[in-house]
Design a protein around this motif. Structure first.
Motif, mmCIF file in Angstrom:
data_model
loop_
_atom_site.group_PDB
_atom_site.id
_atom_site.type_symbol
_atom_site.label_atom_id
_atom_site.label_comp_id
_atom_site.label_asym_id
_atom_site.label_seq_id
_atom_site.Cartn_x
_atom_site.Cartn_y
_atom_site.Cartn_z
ATOM 1 N N VAL A 153 0.847 -1.202 0.000
ATOM 2 C CA VAL A 153 0.000 0.000 0.000
ATOM 3 C C VAL A 153 0.876 1.244 0.000
ATOM 4 N N TRP A 154 0.233 2.363 -0.358
ATOM 5 C CA TRP A 154 0.858 3.675 -0.267
ATOM 6 C C TRP A 154 -0.112 4.596 0.459
ATOM 7 N N PHE A 155 0.385 5.309 1.447
ATOM 8 C CA PHE A 155 -0.370 6.358 2.107
ATOM 9 C C PHE A 155 0.174 7.686 1.584
ATOM 10 N N VAL A 156 -0.698 8.603 1.250
ATOM 11 C CA VAL A 156 -0.278 9.912 0.763
ATOM 12 C C VAL A 156 -0.960 10.978 1.610
ATOM 13 N N LEU A 180 -11.991 13.641 3.175
ATOM 14 C CA LEU A 180 -10.618 13.146 3.170
ATOM 15 C C LEU A 180 -9.605 14.204 3.615
ATOM 16 N N TRP A 181 -10.105 15.357 4.028
ATOM 17 C CA TRP A 181 -9.228 16.435 4.494
ATOM 18 C C TRP A 181 -9.558 16.769 5.937
ATOM 19 N N GLY A 182 -8.521 16.861 6.772
ATOM 20 C CA GLY A 182 -8.728 17.215 8.169
ATOM 21 C C GLY A 182 -7.403 17.408 8.885
ATOM 22 N N ASP A 183 -7.436 18.199 9.932
ATOM 23 C CA ASP A 183 -6.254 18.484 10.753
ATOM 24 C C ASP A 183 -5.083 19.000 9.922
ATOM 25 N N GLY A 184 -5.397 19.781 8.883
ATOM 26 C CA GLY A 184 -4.362 20.427 8.093
ATOM 27 C C GLY A 184 -3.738 19.587 6.999
ATOM 28 N N TRP A 185 -4.326 18.430 6.715
ATOM 29 C CA TRP A 185 -3.785 17.528 5.699
ATOM 30 C C TRP A 185 -4.905 16.917 4.857
ATOM 31 N N GLY A 186 -4.550 16.532 3.636
ATOM 32 C CA GLY A 186 -5.389 15.653 2.824
ATOM 33 C C GLY A 186 -4.824 14.254 2.987
ATOM 34 N N TRP A 187 -5.703 13.246 2.978
ATOM 35 C CA TRP A 187 -5.301 11.882 3.303
ATOM 36 C C TRP A 187 -5.761 10.928 2.206
ATOM 37 N N ALA A 188 -4.900 9.986 1.824
ATOM 38 C CA ALA A 188 -5.263 9.023 0.782
ATOM 39 C C ALA A 188 -4.575 7.684 1.044
#
Length: 192
Positions: free
Chosen positions: A114-117, A131-139
């Motif tokens: 897997v890859w987390f971005v 998918l965005w929270g706490d100052g980041w986008g997450w994938a």
């Protein structure tokens, strides 16, 4: 002819700023906040550090290598913060083991699982995107479909693991020696 040329120039002037603004933030984020996986991170990003999860019962088992853009690492070393638009890629690879002349067992990472971005968003551009929270986008991207973000929401898929790193902007920086000035000094010091 003049009218057509003027119209084309006007249309270009209206469209180009939108494209440039989106590209200036991050080439890995579309206008809706969708995140794509950088495919060139191994050759064009810098390696921040690695973690190994050996627990055979853990869903996180594997070799975790983390990368970011060179400019983002340099900015972090100067300020102690990731810049707006910084991209972090964590590649988790399956573990292999074997007896070797250097030790028994020797453990290494093999195929990517897997890859987390994560993409830093200091301005809260996508507040309505889950998918965005706490100052980041997450994938999250899996090896069987590496172009598809399978994460549904930051709260459901990402936040739980990153709560312990709240004081360091949701990033486990203790495993990333590239981010500290002292590691750079040590890597370039002369030895007798």
């Amino acid at each position: 002819m003049k009218i057509a040329l003027t119209g084309a120039l006007l249309a270009s002037a209206l469209v180009l700023p939108l494209a440039v603004t989106a590209g200036d933030f991050s080439p890995y984020v579309d206008s809706q906040g969708g995140i794509s996986r950088p495919t060139d991170f191994r050759t064009n990003f810098v390696h921040l550090g690695s973690y190994v999860v050996l627990d055979e019962k853990s869903a996180s088992r594997g070799l975790h290598d983390v990368y970011t853009e060179k400019a983002s690492a340099e900015h972090y070393r100067k300020t102690g913060k990731f810049p707006d638009g910084a991209t972090l890629v964590k590649e988790v690879r399956k573990l292999e083991t074997s007896a070797m002349t250097t030790g028994n067992p020797v453990v290494w990472g093999s195929d990517a699982a897997v890859w987390f971005v994560m993409v830093k968003d200091a301005k809260g551009r996508f507040a309505s995107n889950p998918l965005w929270g706490d100052g980041w986008g997450w994938a999250l991207f899996k090896a069987d479909a590496p172009a598809k973000n399978v994460a549904v929401s930051y709260a459901a898929d990402c936040m739980g693991c990153h709560v312990p790193a709240a004081k360091t902007d949701r990033v486990f920086i203790q495993g990333y020696p590239t981010l500290t000035q002292s590691s750079l000094k040590n890597s370039f010091s002369r030895r007798p």
